[in-house]
Enzyme design. Structure first.
Site, PDB file in Angstrom:
ATOM      1  N   GLU A  98       0.831  -1.204   0.000  1.00 53.62           N
ATOM      2  CA  GLU A  98       0.000   0.000   0.000  1.00 53.62           C
ATOM      3  C   GLU A  98       0.865   1.253   0.000  1.00 53.62           C
ATOM      4  O   GLU A  98       2.079   1.184   0.179  1.00 53.62           O
ATOM      5  CB  GLU A  98      -0.916   0.011   1.231  1.00 53.62           C
ATOM      6  CG  GLU A  98      -0.156   0.069   2.549  1.00 53.62           C
ATOM      7  CD  GLU A  98      -1.048  -0.074   3.775  1.00 53.62           C
ATOM      8  OE1 GLU A  98      -2.138  -0.669   3.672  1.00 53.62           O
ATOM      9  OE2 GLU A  98      -0.646   0.417   4.839  1.00 53.62           O
TER      10      GLU A  98
ATOM     11  N   HIS B 188       0.182   5.788   1.047  1.00 55.42           N
ATOM     12  CA  HIS B 188      -0.759   6.768   1.584  1.00 55.42           C
ATOM     13  C   HIS B 188      -0.035   8.076   1.842  1.00 55.42           C
ATOM     14  O   HIS B 188       1.189   8.154   1.719  1.00 55.42           O
ATOM     15  CB  HIS B 188      -1.427   6.258   2.858  1.00 55.42           C
ATOM     16  CG  HIS B 188      -0.545   5.386   3.676  1.00 55.42           C
ATOM     17  ND1 HIS B 188       0.594   5.832   4.285  1.00 55.42           N
ATOM     18  CD2 HIS B 188      -0.616   4.062   3.935  1.00 55.42           C
ATOM     19  CE1 HIS B 188       1.178   4.832   4.915  1.00 55.42           C
ATOM     20  NE2 HIS B 188       0.468   3.742   4.713  1.00 55.42           N
TER      21      HIS B 188
ATOM     22  N   CYS C 144       5.740   0.976  14.998  1.00 55.94           N
ATOM     23  CA  CYS C 144       5.403   1.864  13.894  1.00 55.94           C
ATOM     24  C   CYS C 144       4.794   3.142  14.468  1.00 55.94           C
ATOM     25  O   CYS C 144       3.811   3.090  15.204  1.00 55.94           O
ATOM     26  CB  CYS C 144       4.410   1.168  12.976  1.00 55.94           C
ATOM     27  SG  CYS C 144       3.893   2.151  11.564  1.00 55.94           S
TER      28      CYS C 144
END
Length: 159
Positions: free
Chosen positions: A73, A75, A127
Site C-alpha cells: 500500500e 498513503h 510503527c
C-alpha cells in the site's frame, strides 16, 4: 470476568504499561491487522501501545508470522518503523531491503511499502504514525506492472 481489566484501545494513556511475555504489553489488546478484508495481507496482528491526540501520534506494534506479510500500500502519511523482533525484508518504493532488530525504516508519503519476515522468523516492529491518518491506497494493475518491472521488486512480491 468482572475482575479483568479492559484491554487498552488507545483511548487512555497510562503512565506505565509493563511488558509481558511474547512481545505484548499489559492491558493492551492484540487486534486484527486491518478492520477490512479489502486489502491483501496474511498472518499479521497489531497492538496500539500509545495514542495521544495532544501529540497527534500513535505508536503501534505489528507482528508478522512466518510466511505472512503486510498489505502492499501507499498513503499520504509518513511512517517511522523500528524492527524489534526477528528479521525480514521490506519494500520501500522500488527498493527491497533486508531488515533486522533495531533497524529504522522511514517510509515517505505516497511510497509503496510492504513488510515480510524471513521464512522461519516472526517479524515484530514498532510503527509511529499520525493518530488521524488517511486511508491506504492499494495498487492498481498498472501500479503492479510498474513495480514488477524492477526484477528485485518482482522477486519480493512473488510475481
Amino acid at each position: 470476568m468482572a475482575d479483568e481489566k479492559p484491554k487498552y484501545s488507545g483511548v487512555q494513556t497510562p503512565i506505565l504499561r509493563r511488558s509481558e511475555p511474547f512481545f505484548s504489553w499489559e492491558d493492551t489488546a492484540r487486534l486484527p491487522y486491518k478492520e477490512t478484508d479489502a486489502a491483501i495481507f496474511k498472518g499479521i496482528s497489531r497492538q496500539i501501545l500509545f495514542s495521544e491526540t495532544a501529540l497527534a501520534g500513535e505508536l503501534r506494534y505489528f507482528e508478522i508470522e512466518p510466511g505472512g506479510y503486510s498489505t502492499l500500500e501507499r498513503h499520504e502519511h509518513v511512517h517511522g518503523v523500528v524492527v524489534i523482533r526477528g528479521a525480514g525484508r521490506c519494500l520501500v518504493g522500488f527498493e527491497v531491503k533486508d531488515i533486522k532488530p533495531l533497524d529504522l525504516i522511514t517510509i515517505p508519503a505516497w511510497t509503496w511499502h510492504q513488510f515480510r519476515p524471513l521464512a522461519d522468523e516472526t517479524l515484530g516492529f514498532l510503527c509511529l504514525v499520525n493518530a488521524i491518518r488517511d486511508k491506504p491506497a492499494l495498487p492498481t494493475n498498472d501500479d503492479l506492472a510498474t513495480l514488477n518491472a524492477v526484477p528485485s521488486v518482482a522477486a519480493f512480491l512473488g510475481s
